[in-house]
Write a protein that holds these residues in place. Structure first.
Motif, PDB file in Angstrom:
ATOM      1  N   LEU A   1       0.848  -1.095   0.125  1.00  0.00           N
ATOM      2  CA  LEU A   1      -0.072   0.031   0.037  1.00  0.00           C
ATOM      3  C   LEU A   1       0.771   1.254   0.138  1.00  0.00           C
ATOM      4  N   CYS A   2       1.904   1.188   1.027  1.00  0.00           N
ATOM      5  CA  CYS A   2       2.723   2.366   0.807  1.00  0.00           C
ATOM      6  C   CYS A   2       3.569   2.616  -0.394  1.00  0.00           C
TER       7      CYS A   2
ATOM      8  N   GLY B   1       2.634   1.584  -3.306  1.00  0.00           N
ATOM      9  CA  GLY B   1       1.607   1.849  -4.397  1.00  0.00           C
ATOM     10  C   GLY B   1       1.139   3.527  -4.457  1.00  0.00           C
ATOM     11  N   LEU B   2       1.322   3.937  -3.016  1.00  0.00           N
ATOM     12  CA  LEU B   2       1.151   5.455  -2.899  1.00  0.00           C
ATOM     13  C   LEU B   2       2.245   6.364  -3.063  1.00  0.00           C
ATOM     14  N   ALA B   3       3.495   5.817  -2.930  1.00  0.00           N
ATOM     15  CA  ALA B   3       4.517   6.485  -3.068  1.00  0.00           C
ATOM     16  C   ALA B   3       4.844   7.165  -4.355  1.00  0.00           C
TER      17      ALA B   3
END
Lengths: 304, 213
Positions: free
Chosen positions: A101-102, A104-106
């Motif tokens: 998740l992290c 994917g958002l970075a």
């Protein structure tokens, strides 16, 4: 708001009618490792939460990397790493999913570096976050924050709740990571030894006010604890400004003075003391003196 | 866009049960619709369909309200937004992804019904006296009712710290389909529902945007 990555202007915060922050003005220069000290409940976390836009200030303004905290864009956030107090990661996720998740958002993600950190910390990717020990959660949080190569790193009491061994291990790794890169770091803690090891500039919060804001070495040089012995009864008032603490017992007086200088020494000499002995002070001593009730003077940026 | 898609993916995985439920419910309604339409005479059909649809519609609206509540409630209790917001996202993106996820669940429910309804209408044209455009009116109303119930769920889920009081929104959820039952599928009802949805989403957004995370 200038070039400084962290700026606060007249920051005021009330909770249920109680003033938690009382007009904080602070500017953290680029490349500085700033240690924010204060007692538990002193307002350190509130400052950081306001800086990150997690909650609103009652009055005043804050900015990170030149952008108002209330309007931080995703681009700006991608340049900031944050390790939260208590490590509020999504507890029911597996580590692998949280990392995904992290990532994917970075906007920028240093996979090789993150892999190295995971290996160093020996973090199990298949376990749920809630199954990790407090130390492992702290390490996972730090690894996630560092993987984006942030320009600005905000560490909010990252060693809170860790046992001595885990705390030492975490700090060793954090120091190693921090020293390799020239980034701005805001490090809040109530463990003074941690801050003393990392920080090159110090801020002390007392009752919602920033009573100290200066270089660590300067602070140590400028605050003096003196044991003064008088031939007779010690005088009630020495007429010296910026006395942080003053304790009198018969002939003996123990003084903690900010901005100790020859003028102040000359004033003290006029009372004819038998002896003036300088007592050694650690950061912890200075902090304790600063946070005692009814602390008189305040010294801040530019004054020290 | 990539950020919103990542957030939508997270929402879907976290609330997968609701999506599976929406697909199953849609399949069940389609199956019942097809069997009834193909196996009954026009008059019998007109009598049975409304009765059969009540429990299914109730299930759908309560389920969608539940999805809205679950999204907001789990966010609060697990402090999900507090984590997301310190990553390269904004509150608006988190909220938009959440609403997009709800819309997706509604579409999973409604699209198969629309397709089956269209085919069945073609098959039985003339047997049941219906005006031109009835399917469009019905589907529009179903979509808006679902969205309104979902929006109420979002609002209630963020508003409450405990899950139990959110049951208080169930009467509102029951009233929304009743509005269509009483007033029909007309544009006035659609207008009322659009205003209601806009109000719920705006109020939820205002709360979400100004809350401490």
């Amino acid at each position: 708001m200038g070039d400084s990555p962290i700026v606060m202007e007249n920051l005021v915060k009330y909770y249920d009618g109680r003033r938690v922050l009382d007009g904080i003005d602070l500017e953290v220069p680029r490349g500085c490792i700033y240690g924010l000290l204060g007692r538990n409940g002193g307002g350190k976390t509130t400052i950081i939460r306001i800086l990150l836009g997690l909650e609103a200030a009652t009055r005043g303004s804050t900015a990170l990397l030149g952008q108002d905290s209330t309007q931080l864009t995703a681009q700006t956030r991608s340049r900031i790493g944050y390790v939260a107090e208590g490590h509020h990661l999504i507890q029911n996720y597996r580590v692998r999913r949280l990392v995904g998740l992290c990532k994917g958002l970075a906007i920028h993600w240093n996979d090789a570096f993150f892999g190295q950190l995971i290996e160093t910390f020996r973090l199990p990717m298949d376990r749920k976050v809630k199954e990790l020990s407090a130390g492992m959660r702290a390490e996972l949080n730090l690894a996630l924050a560092m993987a984006t190569d942030p320009e600005l790193l905000i560490l909010d009491d990252p060693t809170l709740g860790l046992d001595t061994v885990a705390r030492r291990q975490f700090l060793e790794l954090a120091i190693d990571l921090i020293q390799k890169q020239n980034r701005t770091i805001l490090f809040s803690s109530h463990i003074l030894a941690d801050v003393e090891r990392i920080a090159d500039r110090i801020g002390v919060l007392v009752a919602g006010r920033l009573v100290v804001d200066c270089e660590l070495e300067e602070l140590k040089n400028r605050v003096k604890k003196l044991q003064v012995l008088f031939p007779t009864e010690a005088p009630e008032d020495l007429y010296i400004t910026e006395i942080v603490q003053q304790q009198t017992a018969g002939r003996e007086m123990v003084l903690t003075v900010a901005n100790w200088n020859p003028q102040k020494r000359a004033i003290l000499e006029t009372f004819g003391p038998e002896s003036v002995t300088e007592l050694p002070m650690t950061l912890e001593d200075i902090f304790i003196e600063c946070t005692k009730p009814a602390v008189a003077p305040i010294w801040q940026k530019g004054e020290v | 866009m990539r950020t919103v898609l990542t957030l939508v993916k997270r929402e879907i995985i976290d609330h997968l049960g609701y999506f599976v439920g929406a697909a199953l419910l849609s399949a069940l309604i389609t199956f019942l619709m097809v069997s009834m339409v193909l196996g009954m005479e026009g008059r019998e059909l007109a009598r049975i369909v409304p009765g059969a649809s009540i429990p299914l519609v109730s299930l759908a609206v309560v389920g969608l309200c539940g999805l809205g509540v679950a999204q907001m409630y789990t966010d609060r209790t697990r402090r999900i937004s507090a984590l997301l917001i310190v990553l390269p996202t904004t509150r608006w993106q988190i909220f938009a992804a959440r609403v997009a996820t709800g819309l997706l669940a509604i579409l999973i429910l409604v699209i198969p019904l629309a397709i089956a309804g269209g085919i069945l209408m073609d098959l039985r044209t003339g047997e049941v006296p219906l005006y031109v455009g009835v399917l469009g009116d019905v589907l529009r109303s179903v979509f808006l009712v679902c969205l309104a119930c979902y929006a109420v769920g979002l609002y209630a889920g963020w508003d409450r710290r405990s899950l139990t009081p959110t049951l208080g929104v169930l009467p509102v959820v029951a009233l929304i389909p009743l509005l269509v039952v009483i007033k029909g599928f007309g544009l006035e009802v659609a207008g009322i529902l659009v205003v209601f949805i806009a109000a719920c989403l705006t109020a939820t957004w205002c709360r979400f945007a100004s809350s401490s995370l």
